[in-house]
Design an enzyme around this catalytic site. Structure first.
Site, mmCIF file in Angstrom:
data_model
loop_
_atom_site.group_PDB
_atom_site.id
_atom_site.type_symbol
_atom_site.label_atom_id
_atom_site.label_comp_id
_atom_site.label_asym_id
_atom_site.label_seq_id
_atom_site.Cartn_x
_atom_site.Cartn_y
_atom_site.Cartn_z
ATOM 1 N N TYR A 74 41.997 6.154 -29.023
ATOM 2 C CA TYR A 74 42.219 5.065 -27.854
ATOM 3 C C TYR A 74 43.624 5.481 -27.440
ATOM 4 C CZ TYR A 74 38.632 1.778 -27.364
ATOM 5 O OH TYR A 74 37.481 1.111 -27.028
ATOM 6 N N LYS A 114 34.174 8.265 -40.965
ATOM 7 C CA LYS A 114 33.453 9.585 -40.638
ATOM 8 C C LYS A 114 33.961 10.493 -41.420
ATOM 9 C CE LYS A 114 29.791 11.180 -38.840
ATOM 10 N NZ LYS A 114 28.399 11.191 -38.959
ATOM 11 N N ASP A 163 27.541 6.102 -38.878
ATOM 12 C CA ASP A 163 26.115 6.135 -38.163
ATOM 13 C C ASP A 163 25.347 5.207 -39.511
ATOM 14 O OD1 ASP A 163 26.832 8.000 -40.287
ATOM 15 O OD2 ASP A 163 25.488 9.513 -39.518
ATOM 16 N N ASP A 197 35.181 -0.753 -32.049
ATOM 17 C CA ASP A 197 34.572 -0.925 -30.718
ATOM 18 C C ASP A 197 33.198 -1.278 -30.607
ATOM 19 O OD1 ASP A 197 34.668 -1.711 -27.645
ATOM 20 O OD2 ASP A 197 34.221 0.428 -27.460
ATOM 21 N N ASP A 205 30.420 -4.695 -30.847
ATOM 22 C CA ASP A 205 29.346 -5.135 -29.966
ATOM 23 C C ASP A 205 28.099 -5.282 -30.506
ATOM 24 O OD1 ASP A 205 30.982 -5.268 -27.878
ATOM 25 O OD2 ASP A 205 29.816 -4.011 -26.496
HETATM 26 C C1 IPM Z 1 36.987 -4.460 -26.168
HETATM 27 C C2 IPM Z 1 36.804 -3.680 -24.818
HETATM 28 C C3 IPM Z 1 37.836 -2.714 -24.549
HETATM 29 C C4 IPM Z 1 38.087 -2.048 -25.595
HETATM 30 C C5 IPM Z 1 38.103 -2.403 -23.149
HETATM 31 C C6 IPM Z 1 37.916 -3.315 -22.175
HETATM 32 C C7 IPM Z 1 39.208 -1.383 -22.825
HETATM 33 O O1 IPM Z 1 35.427 -3.101 -24.889
HETATM 34 O O2 IPM Z 1 37.708 -5.229 -26.292
HETATM 35 O O3 IPM Z 1 35.905 -4.099 -27.013
HETATM 36 O O4 IPM Z 1 37.414 -0.791 -25.714
HETATM 37 O O5 IPM Z 1 38.798 -2.146 -26.581
HETATM 38 MG MG MG Z 2 34.448 -3.206 -26.609
#
Ligand code: IPM
Ligand code: MG
Length: 357
Positions: free
Chosen positions: A135, A190, A222, A246, A250
């Protein structure tokens, strides 16, 4: 104590407004100051993270953040896009430790796309390193490819890197957090392919020697993605890098049925923090009054617990959220037949009412 309130874009302002009502309903009063961020910052001051907003965030004891982003800013150059606001806040405030809990409330067991027996009672915590990795790694950009079979043509490139200090400090946060929970930590890497993550694995193992009461295992990313949807309850605390965190967070969020329920905390070395819902700005439903404010309200609870040292007030908010779920109130994202569909403001008011009981 001062809280910087940064509502941002999309549904951000609506959900943050409800969290502010909840904070105002506590016995304790907090000084709050509001500032534009993201697309709203760009509109107000020509930059997603205006100087005054950054200064307010730096001076405050904690930051309550809504969400940033809208399709209408997709054509701006990268440095001016809304996402740069949150990345800039993380970097400038040195918020290296991102805590993303995924908890399935019993009332919402049916909201998950996974079978109830796979997810009911789920309570895991992902700790994502937040200020390093690909990042932020330099160099990055688009250049003329210097070597290999595509030499001479244009290429895009980023740099994955982690310094020892960065790995050690997030590992300490992870082990200490695991000590306060189920004492099990999974470090996701990884290492079979990437030098950065072989190094990560070695350093995490080294830090482990200071925490013999925590059981540590290592898992490739993975496999971790697969295990998260196969048998998520096997996990307690997961620690991983910025990029993998990240993605995995999710996936973990969706196990609970709605990302609209999940708060997050991003902490520096002194537990100053930025608190935001795990979901984004959802521009498709912005302004309709139907967004779920509970992730933001629960983020305010995390803020009281981690940065403001008001655990009792945090408990009260969390109990109030449980109470409104038990009452059967649901925003559309968690609605099921037999429950009562409510909007953003009604949900916020119900939490305030439950606090008063
Ligand atoms: C998160 C989001 C952010 C990230 C984006 C909006 C930059 O996806 O907070 O997970 O990738 O960290
Ligand atoms: Mg995110």
């Amino acid at each position: 104590m001062k809280i910087a309130i940064l509502p941002g874009d999309g549904i951000g302002p609506e959900i943050v407004e409800q969290a502010v009502h909840v904070l105002n309903a506590l016995d304790e009063q907090f000084e709050m100051e509001i500032a534009p961020v993201g697309g709203a910052g760009y509109e107000a001051a020509g930059h997603p993270l205006p100087e005054a907003t950054l200064k307010l965030a730096q001076d405050a004891d904690a930051v309550l953040f809504g969400s940033v982003g809208d399709w209408k800013y997709d054509t701006l150059e990268r440095a001016l896009r809304p996402e740069q606001a949150i990345l800039g806040l993380r970097k400038n405030l040195k918020l290296f430790a991102n805590l993303r809990p995924a908890i399935l409330y019993p009332e919402l067991a049916g909201a998950s796309t996974l079978k109830p027996e796979v997810v009911s009672g789920l309570d895991i915590l992902i700790i994502r390193e937040l200020t390093g990795d690909i990042y932020f790694g330099q160099p990055r950009g688009v250049r003329e490819c210097p070597d290999g079979p595509f030499k001479g043509e244009r290429e895009g490139f980023d740099t994955m890197r982690y310094a020892e200090t960065e790995i050690r400090r997030i590992a300490h946060v992870a082990f200490q957090t695991a000590q306060k929970r189920g004492k099990r930590l999974t470090s996701v890497d990884k290492a079979n392919v990437l030098e950065t993550f072989q190094f990560w694995k070695d350093i995490v193992s080294d830090v482990h020697r200071e925490y013999p009461d925590v059981a540590l295992d290592h898992m490739y990313v993975d496999n971790a993605a697969m295990q998260l949807v196969r048998a998520p309850k096997k996990f307690d605390v997961i620690v991983t890098g910025n990029m993998f965190g990240d993605i995995l967070s999710d996936a973990a969020a969706m196990l609970t049925g709605s990302i609209g329920m999940l708060p997050s905390a991003s902490l520096d070395a002194n537990n100053k923090g930025l608190y935001e819902p795990s979901h984004g700005s959802a521009p498709d439903i912005a302004g309709k009054g139907i967004a779920n404010p509970l992730a933001t309200i629960l983020s305010a609870a995390m803020m009281l617990r981690y940065s403001l040292n008001k655990a009792e007030q945090a408990d009260r908010i969390e109990a109030a959220v449980k109470a409104v779920l038990a009452q059967g109130l649901r925003t559309p994202d968690i609605y099921e037949a037999g429950t009562a569909k409510v909007g953003t403001a009604e949900m916020g008011q119900a939490v305030v009412a439950a606090l008063a009981r």
